[in-house]
Design an enzyme around this catalytic site. Structure first.
Site, PDB file in Angstrom:
ATOM      1  N   LYS A  68       0.841  -1.206   0.000  1.00 47.96           N
ATOM      2  CA  LYS A  68       0.000   0.000   0.000  1.00 47.96           C
ATOM      3  C   LYS A  68       0.872   1.250   0.000  1.00 47.96           C
ATOM      4  CE  LYS A  68      -0.324  -0.430   5.024  1.00 47.96           C
ATOM      5  NZ  LYS A  68      -1.114  -1.007   6.125  1.00 47.96           N
ATOM      6  N   TYR A  74      15.655  31.262   7.202  1.00 54.77           N
ATOM      7  CA  TYR A  74      14.528  32.034   7.713  1.00 54.77           C
ATOM      8  C   TYR A  74      14.555  32.118   9.237  1.00 54.77           C
ATOM      9  CZ  TYR A  74      12.319  31.197   3.132  1.00 54.77           C
ATOM     10  OH  TYR A  74      12.038  31.135   1.806  1.00 54.77           O
TER      11      TYR A  74
HETATM   12  C1  PLP Z   1      -0.352  -1.990   6.802  1.00 52.51           C
HETATM   13  C2  PLP Z   1      -0.924  -3.289   7.200  1.00 52.51           C
HETATM   14  C3  PLP Z   1      -0.101  -4.421   7.358  1.00 52.51           C
HETATM   15  C4  PLP Z   1       1.415  -4.354   7.315  1.00 52.51           C
HETATM   16  O1  PLP Z   1       1.876  -3.861   8.547  1.00 52.51           O
HETATM   17  P1  PLP Z   1       3.441  -3.680   8.864  1.00 52.51           P
HETATM   18  O2  PLP Z   1       3.458  -3.226  10.273  1.00 52.51           O
HETATM   19  O3  PLP Z   1       3.938  -2.639   7.921  1.00 52.51           O
HETATM   20  O4  PLP Z   1       4.070  -4.992   8.641  1.00 52.51           O
HETATM   21  C5  PLP Z   1      -0.713  -5.644   7.606  1.00 52.51           C
HETATM   22  N1  PLP Z   1      -2.062  -5.730   7.708  1.00 52.51           N
HETATM   23  C6  PLP Z   1      -2.882  -4.659   7.604  1.00 52.51           C
HETATM   24  C7  PLP Z   1      -4.350  -4.832   7.740  1.00 52.51           C
HETATM   25  C8  PLP Z   1      -2.344  -3.397   7.357  1.00 52.51           C
HETATM   26  O5  PLP Z   1      -3.150  -2.342   7.262  1.00 52.51           O
END
Ligand code: PLP
Length: 372
Positions: free
Chosen positions: A34, A265
């Site tokens: 993702k 700045y």
């Molecule tokens: C993002 C996510 C993961 C992966 O989690 P990590 O901590 O990055 O390994 C697994 N399951 C779900 C439902 C997620 O949203």
């Protein structure tokens, strides 16, 4: 091309994947890609993982749009969408063969209606999300049995998987994660006792992969560990991981300033003695938070220098003392030289965050360069 680049080391990605594979064997792997593979570039990450002999069995994305993007790249593997069906254009799941996450009767009704409307013949593979304590998405573990039993009697659907998500698996020996696991296990046992098919049972994110071997079930869902980071600094180091992303740039200017002169700045850095200042074309619009002002470091020519003056949108400055630095010399903002390392955790410790946010925040303006 721009001198500031995110270097994505695909060999490290593959090593991390194989090390996770060894650790969880014989459980299957769902690679979580993702948010553009946590900022690493989803197309290249998925293709690199798919080039392995022991490639991932599944991929997972947060959004339907992210799933569609993968299909447009020609990815044929099963893709689970974590988002709730209710938020989405339901027909896209069918058109692009994406696996929906379901947890309400309404989700099923939406999908059924889309199937009917499109004369879609194949039954719809779904994964059921069970909420065992995260209180984000999913059917409560208290009602999950009834929902899944109902679903198992619906002819339009195939239960391809059932999953839950931990709130605290990044904490070593977490009693809450154990409670969530117990709730989930009891549900799965009850379903099996009633001969209700569960499909692939999965729960473990990176934290649980590292800390909770009894949570592997049929499949695990690593995200951050693929990209080379532990989910927290507390987890035990039972898998060798190599950071995949580094961020480099080049010195674009060099100037001498006098005692009492200020940089950037709001004049938040004042030289206590004459010194040399270099500037680098990287700023908060690239993902270098303004909160790092006067707190972070870079490696130039095997020496560590302090960032000085307010971080600006496009540019940061470093105090290099009396050293002579040439325009064009390499600057490592995140990553390793022969002798030194600036780790994502160094950024995290300044920003009070986790490596996920660091890599996701390296913006699209920074070209990704892929190396093996
Ligand atoms: C993002 C996510 C993961 C992966 O989690 P990590 O901590 O990055 O390994 C697994 N399951 C779900 C439902 C997620 O949203």
């Amino acid at each position: 091309m721009r001198s500031s680049q995110a270097i994505i080391n695909l060999s490290n990605l593959k090593k991390n994947f194989s090390n996770i594979r060894k650790k969880v064997y014989p459980a299957k792997l769902m690679a979580v890609v993702k948010a553009d593979a946590y900022g690493h570039g989803v197309k290249e990450v998925v293709n690199a993982l798919n080039s392995l002999n022991d490639k991932p069995e599944y991929f997972a994305v947060a959004l339907v749009d992210e799933g569609i993007e993968l299909r447009k790249y020609g990815i044929k593997d099963p893709i689970l969408v974590f988002d709730a069906v209710a938020n989405n254009i339901v027909e896209d799941y069918l058109t692009y063969n994406l696996i929906p996450t379901v947890f309400t009767i309404k989700d099923l009704d939406f999908l059924k209606a889309a199937k009917k409307k499109n004369n879609h013949r194949k039954n719809i593979c779904v994964h059921v999300k069970v909420d065992t304590g995260m209180n984000r998405l999913g059917v409560s573990y208290k009602h999950a049995f009834d929902f899944i039993e109902y679903l198992s009697n619906q002819k339009d659907f195939i239960i391809d998987g059932i999953y839950t998500h931990f709130a605290t698996s990044d904490v070593y020996n977490s009693s809450f994660a154990k409670l969530q696991l117990k709730r989930f296990k009891e549900l799965i046992e009850k379903l099996r006792a009633k001969n209700i098919s569960t499909g692939l049972v999965h729960a473990a994110n990176s934290g649980a992969i590292i800390n909770m071997p009894d949570s592997y079930f049929d499949m695990v869902r690593p995200g951050i560990s693929l990209y080379g980071y532990y989910p927290s600094q507390q987890t035990n180091e039972s898998i060798k991981l190599y950071p995949v992303m580094s961020v480099i740039s080049k010195v674009t200017s060099f100037k001498r300033i006098e005692k009492g002169d200020t940089v950037s700045y709001s004049r938040k850095f004042k030289a206590s003695k004459p010194t040399n200042i270099v500037s680098v074309s990287f700023g908060y619009a690239d993902g270098y938070s303004r909160k790092m002002t006067n707190k972070s470091f870079a490696i130039i020519n095997e020496k560590i220098y302090r960032q000085v003056g307010v971080v600006t949108m496009d540019r940061i400055m470093f105090d290099v003392g009396n050293d002579k630095i040439n325009i064009g010399d390499e600057v490592i903002l995140l990553g390793k030289s022969k002798k030194h390392e600036i780790s994502g955790w160094d950024w995290c410790n300044i920003l009070k965050t986790i490596p996920y946010e660091i890599t996701c925040n390296i913006s699209k303006r920074v070209p990704r360069i892929y190396i093996e």
